[in-house]
Design an enzyme around this catalytic site. Structure first.
Site, PDB file in Angstrom:
ATOM      1  N   LYS A 116       0.809  -1.214   0.000  1.00  0.00           N
ATOM      2  CA  LYS A 116       0.000   0.000   0.000  1.00  0.00           C
ATOM      3  C   LYS A 116       0.845   1.267   0.000  1.00  0.00           C
ATOM      4  O   LYS A 116       0.437   2.306  -0.535  1.00  0.00           O
ATOM      5  CB  LYS A 116      -0.948  -0.002   1.206  1.00  0.00           C
ATOM      6  CG  LYS A 116      -1.910  -1.186   1.247  1.00  0.00           C
ATOM      7  CD  LYS A 116      -2.800  -1.237   0.011  1.00  0.00           C
ATOM      8  CE  LYS A 116      -3.857  -2.317   0.118  1.00  0.00           C
ATOM      9  NZ  LYS A 116      -3.332  -3.682   0.061  1.00  0.00           N
ATOM     10  N   GLY A 164      -9.110  -6.152   3.682  1.00  0.00           N
ATOM     11  CA  GLY A 164     -10.253  -6.689   4.407  1.00  0.00           C
ATOM     12  C   GLY A 164     -10.577  -5.966   5.693  1.00  0.00           C
ATOM     13  O   GLY A 164     -11.235  -6.507   6.578  1.00  0.00           O
ATOM     14  N   GLY A 165     -10.098  -4.719   5.820  1.00  0.00           N
ATOM     15  CA  GLY A 165     -10.413  -3.929   6.999  1.00  0.00           C
ATOM     16  C   GLY A 165      -9.531  -4.208   8.204  1.00  0.00           C
ATOM     17  O   GLY A 165      -9.719  -3.614   9.271  1.00  0.00           O
ATOM     18  N   GLU A 200      -2.607   8.358   6.938  1.00  0.00           N
ATOM     19  CA  GLU A 200      -3.361   9.207   6.016  1.00  0.00           C
ATOM     20  C   GLU A 200      -4.360  10.040   6.798  1.00  0.00           C
ATOM     21  O   GLU A 200      -4.761   9.672   7.907  1.00  0.00           O
ATOM     22  CB  GLU A 200      -4.144   8.362   5.001  1.00  0.00           C
ATOM     23  CG  GLU A 200      -3.307   7.656   3.980  1.00  0.00           C
ATOM     24  CD  GLU A 200      -4.159   6.860   3.010  1.00  0.00           C
ATOM     25  OE1 GLU A 200      -3.638   6.544   1.926  1.00  0.00           O
ATOM     26  OE2 GLU A 200      -5.327   6.547   3.328  1.00  0.00           O
ATOM     27  N   LYS A 237     -17.887  -4.886   2.111  1.00  0.00           N
ATOM     28  CA  LYS A 237     -18.985  -4.401   1.283  1.00  0.00           C
ATOM     29  C   LYS A 237     -20.212  -5.310   1.425  1.00  0.00           C
ATOM     30  O   LYS A 237     -20.084  -6.528   1.477  1.00  0.00           O
ATOM     31  CB  LYS A 237     -18.538  -4.340  -0.179  1.00  0.00           C
ATOM     32  CG  LYS A 237     -17.351  -3.401  -0.393  1.00  0.00           C
ATOM     33  CD  LYS A 237     -16.708  -3.600  -1.750  1.00  0.00           C
ATOM     34  CE  LYS A 237     -15.438  -2.793  -1.898  1.00  0.00           C
ATOM     35  NZ  LYS A 237     -14.719  -3.084  -3.152  1.00  0.00           N
ATOM     36  N   GLU A 275      -9.584   2.089  -6.372  1.00  0.00           N
ATOM     37  CA  GLU A 275     -10.537   2.447  -5.334  1.00  0.00           C
ATOM     38  C   GLU A 275     -10.221   3.829  -4.767  1.00  0.00           C
ATOM     39  O   GLU A 275      -9.066   4.162  -4.493  1.00  0.00           O
ATOM     40  CB  GLU A 275     -10.528   1.399  -4.220  1.00  0.00           C
ATOM     41  CG  GLU A 275     -10.843  -0.004  -4.738  1.00  0.00           C
ATOM     42  CD  GLU A 275     -11.374  -0.930  -3.668  1.00  0.00           C
ATOM     43  OE1 GLU A 275     -11.482  -0.510  -2.508  1.00  0.00           O
ATOM     44  OE2 GLU A 275     -11.684  -2.087  -4.004  1.00  0.00           O
ATOM     45  N   ARG A 291      -7.099  -7.594  -9.704  1.00  0.00           N
ATOM     46  CA  ARG A 291      -7.854  -8.838  -9.935  1.00  0.00           C
ATOM     47  C   ARG A 291      -9.289  -8.488 -10.261  1.00  0.00           C
ATOM     48  O   ARG A 291      -9.686  -7.323 -10.265  1.00  0.00           O
ATOM     49  CB  ARG A 291      -7.821  -9.715  -8.681  1.00  0.00           C
ATOM     50  CG  ARG A 291      -8.323  -8.968  -7.442  1.00  0.00           C
ATOM     51  CD  ARG A 291      -8.602  -9.881  -6.280  1.00  0.00           C
ATOM     52  NE  ARG A 291      -8.827  -9.155  -5.036  1.00  0.00           N
ATOM     53  CZ  ARG A 291      -9.966  -8.565  -4.698  1.00  0.00           C
ATOM     54  NH1 ARG A 291     -10.998  -8.593  -5.526  1.00  0.00           N
ATOM     55  NH2 ARG A 291     -10.095  -7.945  -3.538  1.00  0.00           N
TER      56      ARG A 291
END
Length: 447
Positions: A116, A164-165, A200, A237, A275, A291
């Site tokens: 990331k 995945g959080g 961030e 989601k 995203e 993907r």
């Protein structure tokens, strides 16, 4: 074109890929654990190979077993699907080294976007708007506090190898930063084996907007507009729709071009999703998924393009079959992720399916591997079905979705169908007025 593709996945994902292959005249090889020997994709594939016991590490994550299955069946290519090894750069390299084609991007691009921190640096270089924050990893309290002064509060600390959080922590003041940093690094180490984190600015009430792209690595790249994935629970989601109620055609075209320009500069090949968090008219890059996405069908429904078919074609060396000018928006689509979970407590509910009846009719698509008598195993993700509905307008789509959910029968186990029926009846959702915090506030999980 390939003659035989091994599908390195399970469930509705494997079935989705199998169907695309058969429509292209390609033979399929299903792999499966001992828990999945009666799975629908195993029944329908031309060949099937058992690769191990139920635990994912011994089957669907077992690189050697998958490659052995590809070798003994003579598969030309391997499609990794969604999850499992789909974003594993080492696996992509191994596939190519063993003489098969990896149906996805290069290992280099998977590795770049899987980190990331490196992804954010690359995104800036490619011209994508990014959330203010650290330029790289943060290791000490002193570094974190210095960045916090520049970024402001609230801020969020994230695992560099996260997903995945997991490995995320929000800090609302300077006093909270050291503890948040320590917790996040510990969670990241436990979940991903890597304690690298970055910082961030934490956007207060954004929407989660993602742009679907497909590129051929030969200069061809198109976007299929945006998906709004803001209805989330614990960063997972729940409902997605396309296009977003928050974007107009001009903004859609602008962010789409920004993304395709960046992907073209990257020289990317395959399907991917950029995203963003979107707030007050601004987009902020958060990550790229290299993907296929669970929610890809809603983009297919409104643009009429088979993304899996395009994935296979470009992996075989063919150019894209469409240009951006060919891609026209047609109506509205919504996807409900139906899981084998209690709709109130969200406790998993594996078990044997009793009565089963999927909804149908114009504009209704069900991507599911369920059938009456099938046993939902307890070892894997709880997603058992994706109900995708298309309509000429958003209101028509909502009315059709309400009807389809009312028709859907999955007996024998609890599912989240009742939750979806409740959510789409909420006035905020009907108005398209929601953000990433909306569902958790509705459920009383967030103030």
């Amino acid at each position: 074109m390939f003659e035989k593709v091994l599908i390195a996945n399970r469930g509705e994902t494997a079935l989705r890929i199998h169907r695309a292959c058969k429509e292209m005249g390609i033979q399929t090889v299903a792999i499966h654990s001992t828990a999945d020997e009666d799975a629908m994709h195993v029944r329908l594939a031309d060949e099937a190979v058992c690769i191990g016991p139920p635990a994912p590490k011994d089957s669907y994550l077992n690189k050697a077993a998958i490659l052995t299955a590809a070798n003994i069946t003579g598969a030309d290519a391997i499609h990794p699907g969604i999850g499992f090894l789909s974003e594993n750069a080492d696996f992509a390299e191994m596939v190519e080294e063993h003489g098969h084609v990896f149906i996805g991007p290069t290992a280099e691009h998977i590795r770049l976007m899987g980190d990331k921190i490196a992804a954010k640096v690359a995104a800036k270089d490619f011209g994508l708007p990014c959330v203010p924050g650290s330029d790289g990893g943060v290791n000490t309290d002193e570094e974190a506090l210095e960045i916090a002064k520049e970024t402001g509060f609230p801020l969020i600390i994230k695992a560099a190898s996260g997903g995945g959080g997991r490995g995320m922590k929000v800090a609302y003041s300077m006093e909270e930063v050291p503890e948040a940093l320590a917790i996040c690094r510990a969670e990241a180490k436990a979940a991903f084996g890597d304690d690298a984190v970055y910082i961030e600015r934490y956007l207060g009430n954004p929407r989660h907007i993602e742009i679907q792209i497909i590129a051929d690595g030969q200069g061809g790249c198109v976007h299929l507009g945006e998906r709004d994935c803001s209805v989330q629970r614990r960063h997972q989601k729940v409902i997605e729709e396309a296009p977003s109620p928050a974007l107009d055609p001009e903004l859609r075209a602008k962010i789409g071009k920004t993304v395709t320009d960046a992907i073209t500069k990257m020289g990317y090949r395959g399907a991917g999703t950029i995203e963003f968090l979107y707030e007050n008219g601004e987009f902020f890059f958060i990550e790229m998924n290299t993907r296929l996405q669970v929610e890809h069908p809603i983009s297919e429904m409104i643009y009429g393009i088979d993304l899996v078919r395009e994935q296979i074609r470009v992996a075989a060396g063919a150019p894209l079959s469409v240009t951006q000018e060919d891609i026209k928006l047609n109506g509205h689509a919504i996807e409900c992720r139906i899981t084998a979970e209690n709709p109130v407590t969200f406790m998993p509910t594996p078990g044997k399916i009793g009565d089963y009846h999927a909804p149908g009719g114009l504009g209704v698509r069900v991507d599911s591997h369920l059938y009456s008598g099938y046993k939902v195993p307890p070892y894997y993700d709880s997603l058992v079905s994706k109900l995708i509905v298309h309509g000429a307008t958003r209101n028509e789509c909502l009315m059709r979705l309400r009807r389809a959910l009312g028709e859907y029968v999955i007996g024998g186990i609890d599912t989240t169908i009742p939750l979806h029926q409740k959510l789409i009846g909420e006035q905020d959702f009907i108005n398209g007025d929601y953000t990433i915090h909306w569902l958790e506030k509705l459920m009383g999980l967030k103030k």
